[in-house]
Design an enzyme around this catalytic site. Structure first.
Site, PDB file in Angstrom:
ATOM      1  N   LYS A  40      -5.043   2.648   6.908  1.00 50.42           N
ATOM      2  CA  LYS A  40      -5.462   1.541   7.735  1.00 50.42           C
ATOM      3  C   LYS A  40      -4.708   0.277   7.348  1.00 50.42           C
ATOM      4  CE  LYS A  40     -10.112   3.427   7.763  1.00 50.42           C
ATOM      5  NZ  LYS A  40     -11.458   3.277   7.225  1.00 50.42           N
ATOM      6  N   GLU A  95       4.490   0.526   6.295  1.00 48.20           N
ATOM      7  CA  GLU A  95       3.482   0.645   5.240  1.00 48.20           C
ATOM      8  C   GLU A  95       3.122  -0.743   4.730  1.00 48.20           C
ATOM      9  OE1 GLU A  95       1.017   2.082   3.992  1.00 48.20           O
ATOM     10  OE2 GLU A  95       1.835   3.758   2.846  1.00 48.20           O
ATOM     11  N   ASP A  96       1.903  -0.886   4.246  1.00 49.72           N
ATOM     12  CA  ASP A  96       1.481  -2.174   3.695  1.00 49.72           C
ATOM     13  C   ASP A  96       2.063  -2.400   2.309  1.00 49.72           C
ATOM     14  OD1 ASP A  96      -0.113  -0.204   2.530  1.00 49.72           O
ATOM     15  OD2 ASP A  96      -1.994  -1.281   2.803  1.00 49.72           O
ATOM     16  N   ASP A  99       3.505   1.790  -3.794  1.00 52.46           N
ATOM     17  CA  ASP A  99       3.054   1.808  -5.175  1.00 52.46           C
ATOM     18  C   ASP A  99       3.818   2.911  -5.907  1.00 52.46           C
ATOM     19  OD1 ASP A  99       1.409   0.866  -7.197  1.00 52.46           O
ATOM     20  OD2 ASP A  99      -0.317   2.061  -6.611  1.00 52.46           O
ATOM     21  N   LYS A 127       5.864  -2.454  -5.291  1.00 51.14           N
ATOM     22  CA  LYS A 127       5.610  -2.613  -6.724  1.00 51.14           C
ATOM     23  C   LYS A 127       6.509  -1.651  -7.482  1.00 51.14           C
ATOM     24  CE  LYS A 127       0.588  -3.263  -6.680  1.00 51.14           C
ATOM     25  NZ  LYS A 127      -0.650  -2.703  -7.252  1.00 51.14           N
ATOM     26  N   PHE A 148      -3.389  -6.131  -8.548  1.00 51.49           N
ATOM     27  CA  PHE A 148      -4.260  -5.474  -7.578  1.00 51.49           C
ATOM     28  C   PHE A 148      -4.425  -6.474  -6.440  1.00 51.49           C
ATOM     29  CE2 PHE A 148      -7.479  -1.998  -7.181  1.00 51.49           C
ATOM     30  CZ  PHE A 148      -7.808  -2.269  -5.866  1.00 51.49           C
ATOM     31  N   ASP A 155      -7.009  -3.280   0.863  1.00 54.96           N
ATOM     32  CA  ASP A 155      -8.434  -3.339   0.578  1.00 54.96           C
ATOM     33  C   ASP A 155      -8.771  -2.897  -0.836  1.00 54.96           C
ATOM     34  OD1 ASP A 155     -10.006  -0.253   1.033  1.00 54.96           O
ATOM     35  OD2 ASP A 155      -7.835  -0.472   1.104  1.00 54.96           O
ATOM     36  N   ARG A 161      -9.813  -6.376   3.805  1.00 56.79           N
ATOM     37  CA  ARG A 161      -8.693  -6.103   4.714  1.00 56.79           C
ATOM     38  C   ARG A 161      -8.461  -7.255   5.687  1.00 56.79           C
ATOM     39  NH1 ARG A 161      -6.936  -0.810   4.527  1.00 56.79           N
ATOM     40  NH2 ARG A 161      -8.457   0.780   4.000  1.00 56.79           N
TER      41      ARG A 161
END
Length: 175
Positions: A40, A95-96, A99, A127, A148, A155, A161
């Site tokens: 999401k 993609e947000d 990682d 990251k 984080f 989220d 979000r």
């Protein structure tokens, strides 16, 4: 909001970056592209980005999971697959945040196996210090340290979000 230690990127800074990325994508492709958002988290970023792409586009979404809580399991599960056939298409995965790289590595290979003409990745954040699998990311909004982060689609337990900025979540919230 007291749970947010600090704002990393304001709404204005993010929108400016979306304009830059949209212009680059528009220059780099000739025809129609299939833009696939990863649910999401990528929804706010993708919504802003596609407004800046001056090409014919199709939009689709995938829902994949590799996390339990805030920890990556390394195993990718497809919860919702794309509805468009990717064969002979230029696919841009949106993609947000990148990682570990596991999810995007898996999806890139999956789309190639399905016959995509090209597979390109666009991520709002990356990251690098957390990377387990190297993945080629052509379009990156911002590189960050191992914070984080929440907001702008990202989220913690489905909260935050809707924040219009990206902020660092206080450690006391998730530990």
């Amino acid at each position: 909001m007291k749970e947010i230690e600090s704002v990393l990127f304001s709404e204005e800074v993010i929108e400016k970056k979306c304009c830059e990325l949209g212009e680059r994508i528009s220059r780099d492709f000739d025809g129609e592209v299939l833009v696939v958002g990863i649910l999401k988290g990528a929804v706010p970023f993708m919504s802003e980005l596609v407004k800046r792409i001056e090409l014919p586009i199709r939009m689709d979404f995938m829902d994949v999971s590799s996390y339990e809580g805030s920890v990556s399991t390394g195993k990718i599960k497809i919860l919702k697959d794309v509805e468009n056939d990717v064969r002979d298409k230029d696919v841009i995965i949106v993609e947000d945040i990148i990682d570990t790289g596991n999810t995007l590595s898996y999806l890139s290979e999956l789309f190639k196996l399905r016959g995509a003409k090209s597979v390109t990745i666009c991520s709002l954040l990356t990251k690098p210090s957390r990377r387990e699998k190297e993945v080629e990311v052509k379009y990156i909004g911002f590189e960050i340290e191992d914070y984080f982060v929440v907001g702008y689609g990202m989220d913690y337990n489905e909260k935050y979000r809707n924040l219009p900025y990206i902020g660092i979540l206080s450690e006391k919230v998730y530990k």
